[in-house]
Design a protein around this motif. Structure first.
Motif, short mmCIF file in Angstrom:
data_model
loop_
_atom_site.label_atom_id
_atom_site.label_comp_id
_atom_site.label_asym_id
_atom_site.label_seq_id
_atom_site.Cartn_x
_atom_site.Cartn_y
_atom_site.Cartn_z
N GLN A 34 -35.48 -7.16 2.87
CA GLN A 34 -34.92 -8.06 1.85
C GLN A 34 -35.80 -9.30 1.73
O GLN A 34 -36.31 -9.80 2.73
N PHE A 36 -35.43 -13.23 0.51
CA PHE A 36 -34.43 -14.26 0.28
C PHE A 36 -35.11 -15.53 -0.22
O PHE A 36 -36.28 -15.79 0.06
N GLN A 38 -34.41 -19.75 -0.11
CA GLN A 38 -33.62 -20.82 0.49
C GLN A 38 -34.03 -22.15 -0.11
O GLN A 38 -35.19 -22.56 0.00
N GLY A 41 -31.32 -27.58 2.24
CA GLY A 41 -29.92 -27.89 2.51
C GLY A 41 -28.95 -26.81 2.06
O GLY A 41 -27.74 -27.04 2.05
N LYS A 42 -29.47 -25.66 1.70
CA LYS A 42 -28.61 -24.59 1.21
C LYS A 42 -28.75 -23.33 2.06
O LYS A 42 -29.66 -23.22 2.89
N GLY A 43 -27.88 -22.39 1.82
CA GLY A 43 -27.99 -21.10 2.47
C GLY A 43 -29.02 -20.22 1.79
O GLY A 43 -29.71 -20.64 0.86
N LEU A 44 -29.12 -19.00 2.26
CA LEU A 44 -30.08 -18.06 1.71
C LEU A 44 -29.43 -17.24 0.60
O LEU A 44 -28.27 -16.87 0.68
N SER A 46 -30.05 -13.70 -1.49
CA SER A 46 -30.81 -12.46 -1.52
C SER A 46 -31.39 -12.25 -2.92
O SER A 46 -30.67 -12.29 -3.92
N LEU A 47 -32.70 -12.02 -2.98
CA LEU A 47 -33.38 -11.81 -4.25
C LEU A 47 -33.58 -10.33 -4.55
O LEU A 47 -33.28 -9.86 -5.65
N LEU A 48 -34.14 -9.64 -3.59
CA LEU A 48 -34.47 -8.23 -3.78
C LEU A 48 -34.28 -7.50 -2.46
O LEU A 48 -34.57 -8.04 -1.40
N LEU A 89 -38.07 -16.19 2.26
CA LEU A 89 -38.08 -15.50 3.55
C LEU A 89 -37.95 -14.00 3.33
O LEU A 89 -37.22 -13.55 2.45
N MET A 100 -30.89 -8.08 11.76
CA MET A 100 -31.91 -8.38 10.77
C MET A 100 -32.87 -9.41 11.33
O MET A 100 -32.44 -10.45 11.83
N PHE A 102 -35.93 -12.05 10.66
CA PHE A 102 -36.46 -12.87 9.57
C PHE A 102 -37.86 -13.38 9.90
O PHE A 102 -38.17 -13.69 11.06
N ARG B 9 -19.74 -29.23 6.58
CA ARG B 9 -21.13 -29.15 6.14
C ARG B 9 -22.04 -29.86 7.14
O ARG B 9 -23.17 -29.42 7.38
N TYR B 35 -25.50 -16.84 12.17
CA TYR B 35 -26.91 -17.08 12.43
C TYR B 35 -27.12 -18.55 12.78
O TYR B 35 -26.35 -19.42 12.39
N PHE B 91 -25.39 -20.75 10.14
CA PHE B 91 -25.01 -20.06 8.91
C PHE B 91 -24.05 -18.92 9.23
O PHE B 91 -24.19 -18.22 10.24
N LEU B 104 -26.90 -9.47 1.96
CA LEU B 104 -26.14 -10.46 2.70
C LEU B 104 -25.86 -11.66 1.82
O LEU B 104 -26.74 -12.10 1.08
N PHE B 106 -24.83 -15.55 2.10
CA PHE B 106 -24.80 -16.64 3.06
C PHE B 106 -23.96 -17.80 2.56
O PHE B 106 -23.90 -18.08 1.36
N GLY B 107 -23.33 -18.48 3.52
CA GLY B 107 -22.73 -19.76 3.23
C GLY B 107 -23.79 -20.86 3.19
O GLY B 107 -24.97 -20.59 3.43
N SER B 108 -23.36 -22.06 2.91
CA SER B 108 -24.29 -23.19 2.80
C SER B 108 -24.70 -23.77 4.14
O SER B 108 -25.56 -24.63 4.20
#
Lengths: 112, 115
Positions: A34, A36, A38, A41-44, A46-48, A89, A100, A102, B9, B35, B91, B104, B106-108
């Protein structure tokens, strides 16, 4: 133990350029890979997702390829835009579990 | 759906204190993953659950870390006592059906600082 490497660690390009991000992994016995994104300050996100039996996946301006035998994947971004600036990522998952792995990511900056 | 929701947060605490991180997965997802992300080690899987049951906790660094999933819509990650080296972004992620073989979500994240 699976090791995932991403090169380069950082990349800066002018808007409009096409670019390639690289990902390599040491164990070719993967179930899928996968890519991703990011944002700071945010989560990941998924792109592809590419299954091990597939060679590539496309979504809009993004194209990801997978060469499992050589342990490589690339993410191609066409006509880059400032909004593409983020860390990208790649991650691989083995056949036999959900662990998984990374890469450290490539930090992309697209300048207007 | 609102996505994976994590709270708080940001958490700043002093060494030795108990820290509890919370996660609400996407409704209907069978798998939940915790994670940890640091500059030095990147993203590491700590533990994951399938249908509320812990499946693999081999990534939990020490006995100071524990995780629970009392029901399908809630999970906690607890650190007791906390140490400065636990400072990281934690995460939570969820997925359906075959776990991490699916996309997957993910949260922030929770930015934890232990002073």
């Amino acid at each position: 133990k699976q090791e995932v490497t991403q090169i380069p660690a950082a990349l800066s390009v002018p808007e409009g350029e096409n670019l390639v991000l690289n990902c390599s992994f040491t164990d070719s016995a993967i179930y899928n890979l996968q890519w991703f994104r990011q944002d700071p300050g945010k989560g990941l996100t998924s792109l592809l997702l590419i299954q091990s039996s597939q060679r590539e996946q496309t979504s809009g301006r993004l194209n990801a390829s997978l060469d499992k035998s050589s342990g490589r994947s690339t993410l191609y971004i066409a006509a880059s835009q400032p909004g593409d600036s983020a860390t990208y990522l790649c991650a691989v998952i083995p056949y036999n579990n959900n662990d998984m792995r990374f890469g450290a990511g490539t930090r992309l900056t697209v300048k207007p | 759906d609102a996505g994976v929701i994590q709270s708080p947060r940001h958490e700043v605490t002093e060494m030795g204190q108990e820290v509890t991180l919370r996660c609400k997965p996407i409704s209907g997802h069978d798998y939940l993953f915790w994670y940890r992300q640091t500059m030095m080690r990147g993203l590491e899987l700590l533990i994951y659950f399938n249908n509320n049951v812990p499946i693999d906790d081999s990534g939990m660094p020490e006995d100071r870390f524990s995780a629970k999933m009392p029901n399908a819509s809630f999970s906690t990650l607890k650190i007791q006592p906390s140490e400065p080296r636990d400072s990281a972004v934690y995460f939570c992620a969820s997925s359906s059906r075959t776990g991490a073989r699916e996309k997957l979500f993910f949260g922030s994240g929770t930015q934890l600082s232990v002073l």
